[in-house]
Design an enzyme around this catalytic site. Structure first.
Site, short mmCIF file in Angstrom:
data_model
loop_
_atom_site.label_atom_id
_atom_site.label_comp_id
_atom_site.label_asym_id
_atom_site.label_seq_id
_atom_site.Cartn_x
_atom_site.Cartn_y
_atom_site.Cartn_z
N ASP A 277 0.84 -1.21 0.00
CA ASP A 277 0.00 0.00 0.00
C ASP A 277 0.87 1.25 0.00
OD1 ASP A 277 -1.98 1.87 0.33
OD2 ASP A 277 -2.49 1.30 2.37
N GLU A 310 -2.05 10.63 -0.14
CA GLU A 310 -3.30 9.86 -0.21
C GLU A 310 -3.73 9.46 1.18
OE1 GLU A 310 -5.78 6.09 -0.69
OE2 GLU A 310 -3.99 6.44 0.47
N ASP A 339 -4.34 0.84 -6.40
CA ASP A 339 -3.98 1.04 -4.99
C ASP A 339 -4.11 -0.31 -4.29
OD1 ASP A 339 -3.54 1.93 -2.45
OD2 ASP A 339 -5.28 3.25 -2.34
N HIS A 410 -1.43 -1.12 6.68
CA HIS A 410 -1.12 0.07 7.49
C HIS A 410 -0.24 -0.23 8.70
CE1 HIS A 410 -4.38 3.03 5.81
NE2 HIS A 410 -3.53 2.59 4.90
#
Ligand SMILES: *[C@@H]1O[C@H](CO)[C@@H](O)[C@H](O)[C@H]1NC(C)=O
Ligand SMILES: *[C@@H]1O[C@H](CO)[C@@H](O)[C@H](O)[C@H]1NC(C)=O
Ligand SMILES: *[C@@H]1O[C@H](CO)[C@@H](O)[C@H](O)[C@H]1NC(C)=O
Ligand SMILES: *[C@@H]1O[C@H](CO)[C@@H](O)[C@H](O)[C@H]1NC(C)=O
Length: 490
Positions: A277, A310, A339, A410
């Protein structure tokens, strides 16, 4: 299954005499996508993160190094056939230095999550009585003005159950009701996700700490039983305006009034190197760009975009789309967004809406022909297509999933080891095929949808940027400096 390349007479001839057909075709682009090169760029992005504190987030040296990396390729290596520029924009940089909640018995809580753009407390924190608030599972707790009737929050830290509306809405009501801060307890457990409070609405928010569900429920029942509880909330953040950049690169060939656009974001979250990501989208675009450079003879111009910020709220791409005039928007015939296209346990998701037309179909067909089961997912405004969709520009994208599909989403473990190279390679080929098709023909491409609310949206975005600027100027004027950076204090 591979897409046949050498079966055409031209292909066989070209291979036979070591010359290469120079006409850009979808098959030619697909043929030029190399797994090894995709991997090599990921390796470099991983290295950039390692050398810059473990991430490539906006406002950090890791992001600057990522921009340099893409520029070196777009401008120098493949520069012959592309015009490349940096588009600068401003945005609010947010860095959490400390968050803590100390409970009524003086105990520090093991997990407290801070939303993005959480306003800071005074250095020593806010210590105040904790006030419980009613839970409303049907309409969301403390999401509506009338739910605050009879609640005297003046001078209190208020305990609210999360869910039902965004966190910012609850904070706005709490502030109107003169609370000092908010302790939210998660409505689900055990993992606490991190919401955003929106940079442009910072003035409406209060400092907040999000605590685990079980602790919040225990405190709520103790308060309901009549216990007096004092808690302390400390939020120490840097909030300041910093510049950031989109990298935009367009072919010098092809009709500039008919542009096929392809984008991926170049920043990571602060928590990790962001290799799935969105290192995967970044490397896919570079590999396709190098392929495009080999060919001639395409009627439509191709524009690549590596978006900045982003993760901070689609800041770079919405700045880009907010700056487009209606005439410029009309020239963008299609937008492809990539993405997270190499999740370690991939699903094959085609992001779309009912204006996606041939673009989504091309991606689906390519993946289906390769034996993959394709899932259609509605656009949900969570990636850089949002600004294009809002302008009515036909768009689509690929997405291999988070959660079970990418347990490192993340996180610091989103490294070079967090990518399924086969999925990435296949998706890059699908992307190359779809791009190559539309670069040659607009058959099946829907018209730009008629979206009248657009102007309002553009103005709104412009207003947001003005607000951020104002915020930054205020921060520079009146407030203290910490760590050599501007710091807001309340
Ligand atoms: C960003 O902010 C700086 C300082 O306020 C200003 O000089 C610059 O023009 C701004 N850039 C953009 C793109 O708005
Ligand atoms: C609300 O609480 C504050 C602080 O305890 C108090 O001063 C105020 O009178 C209360 N307001 C009402 C309407 O009860
Ligand atoms: C597309 O979807 C939107 C809302 O999801 C709807 O308002 C619109 O009528 C649809 N358009 C077509 C052509 O189906
Ligand atoms: C995406 O954002 C637009 C504009 O703010 C909004 O109209 C639309 O409903 C949103 N779509 C979704 C799925 O949230």
């Amino acid at each position: 299954m591979r897409t046949p390349h050498a079966v055409t007479a031209a292909g066989v001839f070209a291979a036979g005499c070591l010359a290469r057909s120079t006409t850009l075709t979808p098959e030619a682009l697909v043929h030029d996508v190399r797994a090894g090169e995709l991997q090599s760029t990921l390796w470099n992005l991983n290295r950039i993160a390692n050398e810059n504190g473990g991430n490539r987030a906006y406002g950090t040296p890791g992001y600057l190094a990522s921009v340099d990396f893409v520029l070196e390729r777009a401008q120098i290596r493949f520069g012959r056939k592309f015009d490349t520029y940096l588009q600068e924009f401003n945005h609010t940089y947010d860095e959490l230095l400390k968050i803590s909640v100390t409970g009524p018995d003086g105990e520090g809580l093991p997990v407290v999550v801070s939303p993005i753009y959480n306003p800071p407390t005074p250095t020593e924190g806010i210590t105040a009585p904790l006030l419980n608030t009613p839970v409303d599972k049907a309409y969301g707790s403390m999401c509506w003005e009338d739910q605050w009737d009879g609640v005297n929050a003046t001078g209190k830290l208020v305990l609210i159950r999360r869910g039902g509306c965004d966190v910012h809405t609850k904070l706005t009501h709490a502030k109107k009701n003169r609370a000092l801060g908010v302790i939210l307890y998660n409505n689900v457990g055990p993992k606490i996700s991190k919401p955003t409070l929106f940079a442009e609405k910072i003035d409406d928010a209060l400092p907040v700490g999000i605590i685990p569900r079980n602790i919040g429920m225990e405190w709520a029942s103790r308060l309901d039983a009549g216990e007096d509880m004092q808690v302390t909330l400390v939020v120490d953040t840097i909030l300041e305006t910093r510049p950031s950049w989109n990298v935009i690169s367009q072919t010098t060939q092809g009709d500039p009034d008919k542009v096929i656009m392809i984008g991926a974001h170049l920043d990571s979250v602060p928590e990790g190197p962001g290799i799935n990501d969105d290192g995967t989208g970044t490397t896919a675009l570079l590999e396709i760009m190098e392929a495009v450079e080999h060919y001639e003879g395409y009627p439509h111009s191709i524009r690549f975009a590596w978006w900045g910020s982003e993760e901070g709220g689609l800041v770079g791409s919405t700045f880009y789309t907010s700056e487009l005039t209606p005439e410029e928007a009309d020239k963008i015939k299609y937008y492809f967004n990539y993405d997270m296209i190499g999740s370690p346990n991939p699903m094959f998701g085609v992001m779309s809406d009912n204006n996606s037309g041939i673009g989504a179909q091309l991606l689906e067909d390519y993946l289906t022909d390769a034996g993959k089961e394709v899932t259609y997912r509605q656009f949900d405004n969570r990636s850089d297509y949002a600004g294009f969709v809002a302008l009515g520009i036909p768009s689509t994208g690929l997405f291999t999933g988070e959660g079970e599909h990418d347990p490192c989403y993340h996180q610091a473990c989103d490294t070079i080891d967090n990518v399924d190279l086969d999925a990435l390679t296949l998706n890059t080929k699908a992307a190359a095929h779809a791009l190559g098709t539309l670069a040659s023909s607009l058959e099946g491409v829907p018209k730009r949808a008629n979206v009248t609310p657009n102007l309002r949206r553009r103005r709104k975005t412009a207003t947001n940027f003005q607000l951020w600027k104002t915020l930054a100027e205020e921060a520079g004027r009146g407030h203290s400096c910490a760590h050599g950076k501007m710091k807001l204090t309340v």
